[in-house]
Scaffold this motif. Structure first.
Motif, short mmCIF file in Angstrom:
data_model
loop_
_atom_site.label_atom_id
_atom_site.label_comp_id
_atom_site.label_asym_id
_atom_site.label_seq_id
_atom_site.Cartn_x
_atom_site.Cartn_y
_atom_site.Cartn_z
N ARG A 129 0.83 -1.20 0.00
CA ARG A 129 0.00 0.00 0.00
C ARG A 129 0.88 1.27 0.00
O ARG A 129 0.58 2.24 -0.68
CB ARG A 129 -0.89 -0.07 1.25
N ALA A 130 1.97 1.24 0.76
CA ALA A 130 2.88 2.40 0.79
C ALA A 130 3.53 2.58 -0.59
O ALA A 130 3.63 3.71 -1.09
CB ALA A 130 3.94 2.21 1.87
N LEU A 131 3.90 1.47 -1.22
CA LEU A 131 4.53 1.57 -2.54
C LEU A 131 3.55 2.15 -3.56
O LEU A 131 3.93 2.95 -4.42
CB LEU A 131 5.02 0.19 -3.00
N GLN A 132 2.29 1.78 -3.42
CA GLN A 132 1.26 2.37 -4.31
C GLN A 132 1.20 3.88 -4.13
O GLN A 132 1.09 4.65 -5.08
CB GLN A 132 -0.11 1.80 -3.95
N LEU A 133 1.29 4.28 -2.87
CA LEU A 133 1.23 5.73 -2.57
C LEU A 133 2.41 6.46 -3.21
O LEU A 133 2.23 7.52 -3.82
CB LEU A 133 1.21 5.94 -1.05
N TYR A 134 3.62 5.90 -3.12
CA TYR A 134 4.78 6.55 -3.72
C TYR A 134 4.60 6.66 -5.24
O TYR A 134 4.99 7.67 -5.85
CB TYR A 134 6.08 5.79 -3.42
N GLY A 135 4.00 5.61 -5.82
CA GLY A 135 3.76 5.65 -7.27
C GLY A 135 2.82 6.79 -7.65
O GLY A 135 3.04 7.49 -8.65
N GLU A 136 1.80 7.00 -6.83
CA GLU A 136 0.87 8.09 -7.10
C GLU A 136 1.55 9.45 -6.93
O GLU A 136 1.32 10.38 -7.70
CB GLU A 136 -0.35 8.01 -6.16
N LEU A 137 2.40 9.55 -5.94
CA LEU A 137 3.12 10.81 -5.72
C LEU A 137 4.03 11.11 -6.91
O LEU A 137 4.12 12.25 -7.37
CB LEU A 137 3.97 10.73 -4.45
N GLU A 138 4.69 10.06 -7.41
CA GLU A 138 5.58 10.26 -8.57
C GLU A 138 4.76 10.72 -9.78
O GLU A 138 5.16 11.65 -10.48
CB GLU A 138 6.31 8.95 -8.87
N ARG A 139 3.62 10.09 -9.97
CA ARG A 139 2.75 10.46 -11.10
C ARG A 139 2.31 11.91 -11.00
O ARG A 139 2.26 12.64 -11.98
CB ARG A 139 1.52 9.53 -11.10
N LEU A 140 2.03 12.35 -9.78
CA LEU A 140 1.54 13.71 -9.56
C LEU A 140 2.68 14.73 -9.40
O LEU A 140 2.43 15.91 -9.19
CB LEU A 140 0.65 13.75 -8.31
N ASN A 141 3.91 14.25 -9.44
CA ASN A 141 5.08 15.13 -9.25
C ASN A 141 5.03 15.86 -7.91
O ASN A 141 5.33 17.05 -7.82
CB ASN A 141 5.20 16.12 -10.41
N LEU A 142 4.62 15.13 -6.85
CA LEU A 142 4.58 15.71 -5.50
C LEU A 142 5.78 15.20 -4.70
O LEU A 142 5.96 13.99 -4.55
CB LEU A 142 3.31 15.27 -4.77
N PRO A 143 6.64 16.08 -4.19
CA PRO A 143 7.76 15.61 -3.37
C PRO A 143 7.29 15.01 -2.05
O PRO A 143 6.22 15.34 -1.54
CB PRO A 143 8.59 16.88 -3.14
#
Lengths: 282, 143
Positions: A129-143
């Protein structure tokens, strides 16, 4: 020289009511009374901090509270848009679509990054679940800014505080900017190793662990890590943060200025590197 | 004998600052309604001080400069370690030591409902670890 403080917890009296104060004490481990926003602004002024990054912390899964919530961070930023940048927080184990939660609670509120503390929030930073979250952050370009280094609070996991965890994340998500807080102390060289080999990893030097801010930053940036190494290898990696209210902002800025780094390195740490991460460089 | 007690807030704007609180104390004396007696002004913070001295801008700067020199910021202080009670590092021994030198309260006589201060005397809060919101207590005893 104006300063950017990348690590401020806005635990101010305007948002810390009785329930939140209990959460602040029992979950966050901070037992000092909240100060008004006015004194946070005065501390910034006193330390020539032109902009502060305000961090939310979603403790809803562990303790049904937030310190503070994404909405509260957004409301402070809305009131002082030239002074603050807001980072939200989202516990990865929250029910529902992480993409939708990020859109609702971060993007739509104008927040520009995410704060996670696996130790205090109590989640495995390498869970699916945490890895999914990092993937979404990368997609959204959010640090992403994450707690690394010692957590003094004995009810929290020390295992989740280790900087080497983030090497795995940084390699899987090479376009996700990750800030490792507190220079990973006491695993400082581990944190440095992760930052050196991953272009997308940065280090904040917030808070003090070995004495006063002057003692700590001098030790960290001239003794534990030689000054020449800081200036040659970490000049684009280190960013300034205070960790207010666990420490007063003027003390941390004065301590950094007292280390005796070359002027251009000091400026990079105090301001320019943070602006690059935020995408706000001039 | 009547006793009037009230907490009041003072917000400092600087890390080290002295703040003239005489007018605020006068307002509270008036509010107390007590005409003859004593007023005790007390600070609840061990990194502040309360004192009486002359209201003069240069002297106000001298006070701060004096304490900066009298108690070094960068001493080898035992206090500078993790403080479990607060959940944060204690990093302000110098502020506590300056507070001890100043003291945390003053007592002022009252006559006809007024502070019986000398013409140069003013009541000050010394802030040694600001900016912060501080809570002071005034206790007025008398008739």
């Amino acid at each position: 020289m104006p300063v950017v403080d990348f690590h401020i917890h806005p635990l101010v009296s305007e948002v810390i009511d009785e329930d939140k104060y209990k959460c602040q004490r029992e979950v966050f481990g901070l037992r000092t009374s909240p100060q008004p926003l006015e004194t946070l602004l005065s501390q910034m002024q006193e330390a020539s901090v032109e902009r502060g990054v305000l961090l939310a912390l979603d403790c809803s899964v562990k303790a049904n509270c937030s310190l503070p919530s994404n909405e509260e961070v957004a409301s402070i930023v809305k009131k002082y848009p030239s002074k603050f940048v807001g980072f939200g927080s989202l516990h990865p184990y929250r029910e529902g679509s992480l993409r939708e939660l990020l859109e609702e609670e971060v993007i739509n509120l104008g927040l520009r990054g995410l704060k996670l503390n696996p130790s205090i929030q109590d989640f495995d930073p390498l869970s699916q679940r945490a890895l999914q979250l990092y993937g979404e952050l990368e997609r959204l370009n959010l640090p992403l800014i994450v707690h690394t280094g010692l957590s003094w609070f004995p009810s929290t996991s020390l295992e989740y505080c280790k900087p080497l965890i983030w090497d795995n994340v940084a390699r899987r998500f090479p376009n996700l900017k990750i800030v490792l807080s507190h220079l990973g102390w006491p695993w400082v060289w581990d944190a440095i190793a992760v930052a050196l080999r991953n272009d997308n990893v940065f280090l904040d030097i917030s808070n003090t662990f070995t004495g006063s801010p002057n003692e700590h930053l001098r030790y960290l940036l001239t003794e534990l890590v030689p000054k020449r190494f800081v200036e040659r290898f970490l000049n684009e990696k280190i960013i300034f943060g205070s960790d207010y209210p666990r420490i007063e902002i003027p003390k941390m800025v004065r301590a950094l200025r007292g280390v005796g780094l070359k002027e251009e390195i000091e400026e990079a740490i105090l301001r320019l590197n943070a602006l690059k991460i935020l995408g706000d460089e001039e | 004998m009547r006793v009037y007690m009230r907490e009041f807030k003072v917000v400092s704007k600087r890390e080290r600052e002295i703040i003239n609180i005489t007018d605020r104390v006068r307002e509270l004396i008036k509010e107390s309604g007590i005409k003859e007696g004593l007023a005790l002004v007390f600070s609840k913070h061990t990194t502040t001080g309360i004192f009486i001295n002359e209201n003069e801008r240069g002297l106000e700067r001298d006070v701060i400069n004096y304490f900066n020199e009298a108690v070094r910021d960068d001493g080898d202080y035992f206090h500078h370690h993790y403080f479990y009670k607060d959940g944060r590092m204690a990093v302000n021994a110098w502020a506590h030591l300056r507070s001890i030198l100043v003291g945390l309260n003053v007592v002022i006589p009252l006559r006809d409902g007024e502070l019986l201060l000398g013409s140069r005397e003013n009541v000050y809060l010394a802030e040694f670890d600001g900016p912060k919101e501080r809570t002071l207590v005034i206790t007025v005893l008398g008739e």
